[in-house]
Design an enzyme around this catalytic site. Structure first.
Site, mmCIF file in Angstrom:
data_model
loop_
_atom_site.group_PDB
_atom_site.id
_atom_site.type_symbol
_atom_site.label_atom_id
_atom_site.label_comp_id
_atom_site.label_asym_id
_atom_site.label_seq_id
_atom_site.Cartn_x
_atom_site.Cartn_y
_atom_site.Cartn_z
ATOM 1 N N GLY A 1 22.786 -7.663 13.372
ATOM 2 C CA GLY A 1 21.656 -7.086 14.117
ATOM 3 C C GLY A 1 20.502 -8.084 14.190
ATOM 4 O O GLY A 1 19.886 -8.282 15.239
ATOM 5 N N HIS A 2 20.206 -8.739 13.057
ATOM 6 C CA HIS A 2 19.136 -9.755 13.060
ATOM 7 C C HIS A 2 19.531 -10.917 13.964
ATOM 8 O O HIS A 2 18.716 -11.424 14.729
ATOM 9 C CB HIS A 2 18.909 -10.319 11.645
ATOM 10 C CG HIS A 2 18.378 -9.310 10.667
ATOM 11 N ND1 HIS A 2 19.141 -8.791 9.655
ATOM 12 C CD2 HIS A 2 17.154 -8.740 10.550
ATOM 13 C CE1 HIS A 2 18.421 -7.943 8.942
ATOM 14 N NE2 HIS A 2 17.209 -7.893 9.461
ATOM 15 N N LEU B 1 20.253 -10.420 5.814
ATOM 16 C CA LEU B 1 20.498 -10.547 7.251
ATOM 17 C C LEU B 1 21.910 -10.111 7.642
ATOM 18 O O LEU B 1 22.858 -10.283 6.898
ATOM 19 C CB LEU B 1 20.273 -12.003 7.678
ATOM 20 C CG LEU B 1 18.882 -12.555 7.378
ATOM 21 C CD1 LEU B 1 18.775 -13.991 7.848
ATOM 22 C CD2 LEU B 1 17.801 -11.705 8.027
ATOM 23 N N GLN C 1 4.915 -2.157 2.318
ATOM 24 C CA GLN C 1 5.485 -1.157 3.223
ATOM 25 C C GLN C 1 6.484 -0.230 2.538
ATOM 26 O O GLN C 1 7.050 0.650 3.175
ATOM 27 C CB GLN C 1 6.104 -1.814 4.452
ATOM 28 C CG GLN C 1 7.387 -2.596 4.221
ATOM 29 C CD GLN C 1 7.818 -3.356 5.465
ATOM 30 O OE1 GLN C 1 7.247 -4.384 5.818
ATOM 31 N NE2 GLN C 1 8.810 -2.833 6.157
HETATM 32 O O1 PAF Z 1 11.734 -4.454 10.187
HETATM 33 C C1 PAF Z 1 11.532 -5.181 9.193
HETATM 34 O O2 PAF Z 1 12.434 -5.829 8.680
HETATM 35 C C2 PAF Z 1 10.147 -5.225 8.576
HETATM 36 O O3 PAF Z 1 9.522 -3.994 8.695
HETATM 37 C C3 PAF Z 1 9.258 -6.356 9.151
HETATM 38 C C4 PAF Z 1 8.999 -6.151 10.628
HETATM 39 C C5 PAF Z 1 9.954 -7.693 8.927
HETATM 40 C C6 PAF Z 1 7.919 -6.371 8.418
HETATM 41 O O4 PAF Z 1 8.069 -6.560 7.051
#
Ligand code: PAF
Length: 282
Positions: free
Chosen positions: A36-37, A33, A61
């Site tokens: 930005g988060h 983190l 992903q």
């Molecule tokens: O943007 C991200 O950090 C990821 O793609 C998400 C949306 C948490 C999904 O794993």
């Protein structure tokens, strides 16, 4: 701040909050983190009664094993950071089986073509992985509002489409890119840059700002050539793609039509670190 590490205790907690009529704001993350988060949670805190975070590095992903392995992980630090904000009410740290009860595989989605542009071409399967994990998280968290950074603009567009197609009762919000002082878009991957690379990478945002100055003054192909020239001159950096796309369809444009909204998208590899950025053109 409550910390949940399994689906059952987390979803029971959500049910109780729902029964009390709490409005839930949610921003999922993959950890590592940064400010930005935290800007997502600041907005969520203003618009909801309860702010929920999740941390899960989603294997489906990643289309590159090395990228998945090298993805920074430090849950202890992340949890402490969230706690210190004093605005995050709960964090969910699920295990793979909590989100993928039938095993680690992606569903297959049709997002009306959005998934085939840009990142879809360069990272096959990426958006099916994002869609699968975000759908499951939204079903478990049941937020009224969910927040996603505009840095991953294509992801944001796809998640809006996912929520609409599945008729999930959530409003998806895009949050402007949070930048470091030199303009570099904040990203967990920036941690992997050396001091010199981090400084050099400011050219990415500087170039987007120039593109905005050139917008509707020179042609799209002239802009494309100028951007290519900028990165041909950079040592230790390579341009993966640059394109100007219609903001709604994300299709690359070769001409600026009147009354259309456009956004410039760029991906640059700085050493082995893949950096992504974009800018609305006006
Ligand atoms: O943007 C991200 O950090 C990821 O793609 C998400 C949306 C948490 C999904 O794993």
């Amino acid at each position: 701040m409550e910390i949940f590490r399994d689906k059952k205790t987390f979803t029971d907690y959500i049910e109780r909050q729902k029964e009390m009529g709490k409005r839930i704001g949610f921003a999922p993350t993959m950890g590592a983190l940064h400010q930005g988060h935290l800007s997502l949670y600041e907005i969520a805190n203003k618009e909801n009664d309860l702010v929920i975070s999740s941390i899960f590095v989603n294997p489906t992903q990643f289309n590159n094993t090395e990228d998945l392995e090298k993805y920074p992980r430090d849950a202890e630090r992340d949890v402490m950071l969230l706690k210190n904000t004093k605005i995050v009410d709960a964090v969910y740290l699920p295990e793979v089986a909590d989100l993928y009860p039938e095993g680690l595989k992606s569903k297959s989605y049709d997002f009306g073509g959005l998934e085939n542009e840009m990142e879809g071409k360069f990272r096959p399967g990426h958006f099916d992985g994002v869609g699968t994990v975000v759908e499951e998280l939204l079903r478990q968290v049941k937020p009224n509002n969910a927040y996603f950074g505009e840095k991953d603009y294509q992801q944001l567009a796809i998640i809006e489409k996912l929520a609409e197609q599945l008729q999930l009762p959530v409003k998806i919000h895009g949050v402007p890119i949070y930048r470091e002082e030199n303009g570099l878009a904040m990203s967990s991957r920036n941690q992997r840059l050396s001091y010199l690379q981090r400084d050099a990478a400011k050219v990415i945002h500087e170039t987007l700002v120039k593109v905005n100055e050139w917008f509707r003054i020179i042609t799209v192909s002239e802009i494309n050539q100028r951007v290519k020239d900028v990165f041909d001159d950079q040592r230790g950096m390579s341009l993966e793609y640059f394109q100007i796309a219609d903001e709604a369809t994300l299709k690359e444009t070769d001409f600026f039509y009147k009354d259309q909204n456009y956004r410039a998208f760029i991906v640059v590899n700085v050493g082995t670190v893949r950096l992504i950025d974009n800018l609305h053109l006006d």
